[in-house]
Motif scaffolding. Structure first.
Motif, PDB file in Angstrom:
ATOM      1  N   PRO B 242       0.808  -1.217   0.000  1.00 15.01           N
ATOM      2  CA  PRO B 242       0.000   0.000   0.000  1.00 15.01           C
ATOM      3  C   PRO B 242       0.839   1.264   0.000  1.00 15.01           C
ATOM      4  O   PRO B 242       2.062   1.235   0.044  1.00 15.01           O
ATOM      5  CB  PRO B 242      -0.772  -0.129   1.303  1.00 15.01           C
ATOM      6  CG  PRO B 242       0.163  -0.875   2.182  1.00 15.01           C
ATOM      7  CD  PRO B 242       0.936  -1.807   1.308  1.00 15.01           C
ATOM      8  N   TYR B 243       0.140   2.343  -0.056  1.00 15.57           N
ATOM      9  CA  TYR B 243       0.635   3.711   0.137  1.00 15.57           C
ATOM     10  C   TYR B 243       1.695   3.736   1.241  1.00 15.57           C
ATOM     11  O   TYR B 243       1.482   3.216   2.322  1.00 15.57           O
ATOM     12  CB  TYR B 243      -0.582   4.521   0.576  1.00 15.57           C
ATOM     13  CG  TYR B 243      -0.321   5.866   1.161  1.00 15.57           C
ATOM     14  CD1 TYR B 243      -0.291   6.994   0.363  1.00 15.57           C
ATOM     15  CD2 TYR B 243      -0.150   6.012   2.538  1.00 15.57           C
ATOM     16  CE1 TYR B 243      -0.098   8.248   0.926  1.00 15.57           C
ATOM     17  CE2 TYR B 243       0.052   7.263   3.097  1.00 15.57           C
ATOM     18  CZ  TYR B 243       0.080   8.368   2.287  1.00 15.57           C
ATOM     19  OH  TYR B 243       0.279   9.589   2.855  1.00 15.57           O
ATOM     20  N   ARG B 244       2.822   4.286   0.950  1.00 17.74           N
ATOM     21  CA  ARG B 244       3.929   4.226   1.898  1.00 17.74           C
ATOM     22  C   ARG B 244       4.384   5.595   2.361  1.00 17.74           C
ATOM     23  O   ARG B 244       5.443   5.712   2.959  1.00 17.74           O
ATOM     24  CB  ARG B 244       5.125   3.534   1.253  1.00 17.74           C
ATOM     25  CG  ARG B 244       5.071   2.024   1.281  1.00 17.74           C
ATOM     26  CD  ARG B 244       5.627   1.456   2.580  1.00 17.74           C
ATOM     27  NE  ARG B 244       4.805   1.731   3.720  1.00 17.74           N
ATOM     28  CZ  ARG B 244       3.798   0.991   4.164  1.00 17.74           C
ATOM     29  NH1 ARG B 244       3.482  -0.103   3.556  1.00 17.74           N
ATOM     30  NH2 ARG B 244       3.097   1.342   5.215  1.00 17.74           N
ATOM     31  N   TRP B 247       8.211   6.693   2.496  1.00 19.64           N
ATOM     32  CA  TRP B 247       9.187   5.618   2.582  1.00 19.64           C
ATOM     33  C   TRP B 247      10.208   5.665   1.463  1.00 19.64           C
ATOM     34  O   TRP B 247      11.287   5.107   1.578  1.00 19.64           O
ATOM     35  CB  TRP B 247       8.476   4.266   2.599  1.00 19.64           C
ATOM     36  CG  TRP B 247       8.031   3.925   3.972  1.00 19.64           C
ATOM     37  CD1 TRP B 247       6.787   4.070   4.495  1.00 19.64           C
ATOM     38  CD2 TRP B 247       8.834   3.388   5.024  1.00 19.64           C
ATOM     39  NE1 TRP B 247       6.766   3.681   5.799  1.00 19.64           N
ATOM     40  CE2 TRP B 247       8.007   3.252   6.145  1.00 19.64           C
ATOM     41  CE3 TRP B 247      10.175   3.031   5.116  1.00 19.64           C
ATOM     42  CZ2 TRP B 247       8.479   2.767   7.358  1.00 19.64           C
ATOM     43  CZ3 TRP B 247      10.644   2.546   6.321  1.00 19.64           C
ATOM     44  CH2 TRP B 247       9.793   2.418   7.419  1.00 19.64           C
TER      45      TRP B 247
END
Lengths: 761, 761
Positions: B242-244, B247
């Motif tokens: 998913p959306y990180r 990161w």
């Protein structure tokens, strides 16, 4: 009636010691419309539980497909909405990214519906319509009537426990739904695991584990009902439930007390009489179910909702009374609501027994401090933590200790960047923990080992693999080829390095000071003297040719354009002025910033910003230029600071649901308001100086933890009389645009004499 | 050479106190081919770590589609296979369902390959071909040459730590792969979460969380390398990451020390010289990374692999020396391998500091006992726990305490059914914890609060929602409409209830005794006197018309047919005999069972069974009839017990990889072998009596924990002389087919005089 009288008396009794009733000025609904991203629910100061309504539980499909507007629902509640899905126990206040929304509870009656339904057809699920006419949002208390099922919901909280009170109609089919799939920013794979034990017919415990903005997050809970449920059950929505061996021996969907899975919604059934109240205590822990239960038992021992509410509001009132002001009611509402918003994040992240889950996912004991989480540091280093250094120094000391504990648990050996719930999400640029630590050391607030703190700052600042730091160390800037936000990173690193130098100076670490004070000048490497703007530089040392100082997209900045970021040298405005070509050019550039007209393209491409958050080209809705209005103090036209600050105070903060011009960002916007309305601002945290502005209040008294009172008086102050004519500090003329932190902590009296015309030097 | 001499001396020194070298008779490879489901790897007695090669990591697709043969790979290793995928740290021994296989490690060199590859094309991945010629499997030690990369793998273990030793060729590209996705019975959704911290260049810690046969399972680990790795990295195979947030600031695939995700494979790179050994210590904990590290530090303090191996084998030898026998070598191999297999499960499930994760997913302190996990109770109540009551009473006492701790942590308020790793998987029928508890109380082994234990048994037996217990209590049987295994459940509940009655009798709880002794006769409700068979009964009290006593499918039984299950009244063979029509009919029915010819349809429909596991219609490969050969003792033809037992001993156990006729089932099959080869068997655990058979050994001496020695002597014993002519107990004639538990614990001498012809009464 008797109950009501008792309540009134009880409430009054909390205002002994000459405390004013300031809770009445707090309007948590401010900022819930449009851009504020605040929530209206119930919490106590820095509470681990933030119990608030969700008007939508937003899911996010992968591959870029949204089925809802994730950004708008960072706090779970939008004032514009007509339905409430339920009430959940964790929220971020004012952020532009989202997470949490754990343990959504909804009361219903009639036919059981376990899906939330849609906003356009709320009767298709458990959600309900509501109206703001039937809604009350106070500090520590929230109430709303759920129209569809004629149920009144009330909630209050302690630090680690949310208390619900639902008033049902007469019904054989009353339900409490516990949606363990609901969550804010809930994409398909966010629910990692859920576990629930039904211990008896009034008590359950369990945990919820998610992979969201916090990558590895588990929240344990205990839930206690004031009345035994008749039946309970669940539906598991996981379409890929695997091989279960002999699980078929039980009907696990009903009255089965050992529950686990990825996507679970539970219900509890009751029979209710007319106006019967069912109450729930819901406690959280980062450590264990046992700790959650212990937290509950320690913090709310009975079922007296009014008592809990009164206690929550008494706590708020005590905190709010740390600053008393004289001002019109609208300003009091703005001021105390701002104060309320500054006292929400960071949140207590320690159980009643001192345990907490660390960044290393291990259980730690907080010895001698309270551990805090939710550090939105890119925002909050600017004014929120400096505000805490004045009005919450003990808590800020603990917050610094929490950051250093994070550092000690970090396999990366880094201080937090943007941390919450035992994770770092690395949001935004810089390494601004060092600013908070520096400010706390310089101002004498941090009482731990300062040399260890310095080492943590140095190690973080030397983490070569982190976002361009290697290049920054080698070249003095981050090449544009290596980072999309190379310029803002270089500027922020330079400021942070100056903060480290300040610690080093205080600790007589000359070697470190020399290194970092040199690094603090690296902003010059991105400054193009030809154009007078900060701009991205390539590896070969030349500036990138394509450049648009107005654009926020692809120019090397994050949440800002070069017009705003070119002023990001809070540590050395004088040198910036010199680089820009001297005072005249500098002042002119500031004037232009506050008066220019931004093209439509700016708003189309810029996130987190609406026209309401803008004055000229100055963006108050984002943080990078928050200090800039105070820069006129470095010129011979400080009166321009005075007028701009008052303009911002009046335009960007209103006592209405849409009253915040941008995300409150965990209290940074609100902290700006408090400082500026008191007449001073920490332009460069890590320095012991505050730049003076134009107070919005007529009088203010700040009661400090050391027992002293710092007072501000603005004589002849009005909407028109925004210009400072003269100032006295402890009765003596103050011929400077700055005061020292010691002036505050010594309990000085600062008097402004205001007038309608600039007092030109 | 010096090292080798030291090792020899050290090894010899472990055999002081006149201990025989019995480790040499243990062949862990027995049972790894065909049906045994044992594993050949390294473990110490009851070790938490079972470090063994996987010849395939089997995935299971949902919706019934297999991509491998899950059943065959319960222990991860099939003797028939030609390739090894790697070496993992947790295994079940002899089960028919599967789980575990955590933390698979594989050494490779050359081009890094992170996928395992296929058995038909091992070079397509990290797996390697091997041959049994280059394989050594001993108690506490496993060694194999991995042909593809010319690497020799060796492993040994302590209770909580696996030690690996890999001998590499000279290579600039040597790798250790840590596959955190690998696992036994690994369907798509089994990997719940994985977390790893790289603490420094020789130490990592983390955990792996799975949703398998154990629904909610987390295993923490610490992994230490004898040599610093040069580089490390990972690949995240989760397609739906998913959306990180931010990161992207790091390259997380390489040298990034804070790792988390659902599907991760890691690698560690080394440069090796010719024949260079890289060693790994790998420890486990159910509680925390910190505990895993503490377990490692406590149990293996250095890098001396030979020392660790010698210690493991010395511990085995000490345990094996509790029974010394005189017998031909083949029988010694069978006997000591059986003993080895009985000392694998249950496994220690307590950290070195006494902490363990309970069924309630909370952390508990085991005060005054060692907590055990992996209770395959439907199998092991029959002979394994009774065997422990003789030869491992301290451990069995702790096992009972572990079961009662499980009960105290159970939201269902039930004793374990089939529990492992803080979960119950509810496998099979009955509630046989009560048999184990009863046997331990009756035999004076359990030293805890016996009344509390009785209450736990009663509460479990009265759990109306559990698999027909409500009907069983109300009607005395479970209606066929309500359960597909209604008859075996009723029969097993009746036996279990008899066990509860025995505890009640011992504790003078007449009320409980009367209730449960009555319940213990419920088997009669499923006995059809007309046909002489146990058969399913409908709610209306009539027997279900369609019935096939040979079939194992849809007849109301689990893992057995009515022919076998009709003898399932171990608590009262005399009454069964009466119900069946008297001794003659009873004997005749037994004769038929052991001599009948089963149709092919039987094998087609019956799981867990091959023709090898069958004698006539008697199924030894499954457990329900394990006591039946001893039933002739209740007739006047006990010599038929003697011949049948010897036949089973000889036919069902062979000193070869395919030597076990059925799943070893956590040691139950092996415990049957030990008892029967010593000449006695616990037909009804919960009774203090053993039925006598025909010893396979010439002499045996059982050294008991109380310091006494129970000895068995079989004079004139041979393959042909299987019939008991006369018996002496302590030199006095024994005119019974039974001995008492006290005869054993008092240190008696039991002498059998054997002959070639039945000694008819």
């Amino acid at each position: 009636m008797k109950r009501h009288i008792l309540f009134t008396l009880s409430f009054c009794s909390t205002f002994i010691n000459a405390q004013q009733n300031l809770v009445k000025y707090v309007k948590p609904i401010i900022g819930t419309e449009k851009m504020g991203h605040t929530y209206p629910g119930a919490t106590v100061p820095f509470g681990a539980v933030q119990l608030s309504p969700e008007t939508d539980t937003i899911s996010y499909e992968l591959n870029g497909k949204y089925n809802g507007d994730v950004y708008n629902y960072c706090a779970g509640y939008k004032y514009e909405d007509k339905t409430i899905v339920g009430f959940s126990h964790t929220h971020l206040s004012g952020t532009g990214h989202s997470d949490l929304g754990d343990f959504l509870i909804m009361p219903t009656q009639g036919k059981l519906q376990l899906n939330p339904g849609t906003a356009t057809d709320p009767k298709s699920g458990y959600r309900s319509t509501f109206s703001h006419a039937n809604e009350t949002a106070e500090a520590g208390y929230y109430k709303v009537k759920l129209d569809d099922d004629n149920i009144t919901a009330e909630m209050t909280a302690t630090t680690r426990v949310g208390m619900h009170q639902y008033t049902f109609p007469k019904s054989d089919q009353s339900h409490i739904i516990l949606d363990l799939m609901a969550g804010i920013y809930n994409y398909d794979q966010k629910d990692i695991w859920t576990y629930v034990r039904v211990i008896n017919d009034t008590l359950i415990t369990g945990y919820r584990q998610t992979n969201g903005w916090a990558r590895t997050r588990t929240v344990y809970f205990a839930m206690s009902f004031s009345k035994p449920f008749k039946e309970y059950g669940l539906k598991n929505y996981d379409e890929k439930q695997p091989y279960r061996g002999f699980w078929g021996k039980f009907d696990q969907s009903k009255n089965f007390p050992e529950i686990a899975g990825k996507k679970i919604r539970m219900y509890f059934d009751f029979k209710t009489e007319e106006a019967e109240k069912i109450k729930i205590k819901f406690s959280l822990s980062s450590v264990s179910q046992k700790n959650a239960l212990q937290n509950m038992q320690a913090e709310i021992k009975d079922w007296d909702f009014e008592k809990a509410k009164n206690q929550a509001q008494a706590i708020w009132n005590k905190e709010l009374n740390k600053i008393t002001i004289t001002a019109p009611d609208d300003i009091k509402v703005n001021f105390y609501t701002a104060m309320y918003h500054t006292f929400i994040n960071p949140t207590v992240y320690t159980d009643i027994n001192g345990q907490y889950k660390g960044l290393d996912q291990g259980i730690h004991q907080a010895d001698g401090f309270t551990n805090y989480s939710t550090f939105s540091l890119w925002d909050t280093y600017r004014a929120l933590h400096p505000f805490f250094n004045i009005i919450q120094p003990s808590r800020n000391n603990d917050m610094v200790k929490s950051m250093l504990a994070h550092y000690n648990q970090s396999a990366l050996h880094m201080l937090p960047i943007w941390s919450h719930y035992s994770n770092d999400n690395w949001c935004m640029s810089g390494y601004h923990s060092v600013s908070v630590i520096s400010d706390a050391i310089i101002k004498g607030v941090y009482n731990g080992d300062k040399n260890q703190a310095l080492e943590a700052c140095i190690t973080t600042a030397n983490h070569r693999n982190y976002e361009g730091i290697g290049s920054y160390i080698d070249l003095g800037y981050i090449p544009a080829e290596k980072s999309g936000i190379s310029v803002s990173n270089t500027l922020e690193y330079a400021y942070d390095d100056w903060c480290i130098a300040q610690i080093a100076k205080k600790l007589n670490r000359t070697d470190v000071y020399n290194d970092f004070i040199k690094r603090s000048e690296n902003w010059k490497n991105n400054f193009d003297k030809t154009t007078g703007f900060m701009r991205p530089k390539l590896t070969d040392g030349t500036f990138k040719k394509e450049f648009n100082a107005l654009s926020t997209h692809g120019q090397g900045f994050i949440e800002g354009n070069s017009w705003n970021y070119s002023f990001f040298v809070p540590q050395d405005p004088s040198q910036l002025m010199t680089q820009m070509g001297g005072e005249k050019t500098f002042t002119s550039r500031l004037d232009t910033l506050f008066s220019m007209h931004l093209p439509d393209s700016f708003f189309a491409e810029t996130e987190d910003i609406t026209r309401e958050g803008i004055i000229g080209g100055y963006v108050h809705g984002n943080e990078p230029a928050h200090h800039v209005a105070y820069f006129y103090n470095w010129t011979d036209e400080p009166w321009k600071t005075q007028s701009q600050v008052r303009k911002i105070l009046n335009m960007q903060y209103k006592p209405t649901p849409d009253g915040l011009g941008g995300n409150d960002d965990c209290g940074q916007m609100s902290a700006w308001y408090i400082f500026s309305s008191l007449g001073f601002y920490p332009v460069a945290p890590g320095s012991d100086e505050y730049a003076l502005g134009s107070p919005l209040v007529n009088n203010a008294a700040l009661t400090l933890e050391n027992g002293k009172t710092f007072s501000v008086k603005a004589i002849n102050q009005s909407d028109k009389n925004v210009y400072v004519q003269k100032m006295l500090l402890n009765g003596k003329p103050l011929n400077s645009s700055f005061i020292k932190h010691a002036d505050i902590t010594n309990g000085s009296k600062l008097t402004f004499y205001m007038g309608a015309k600039p007092k030109k030097i």
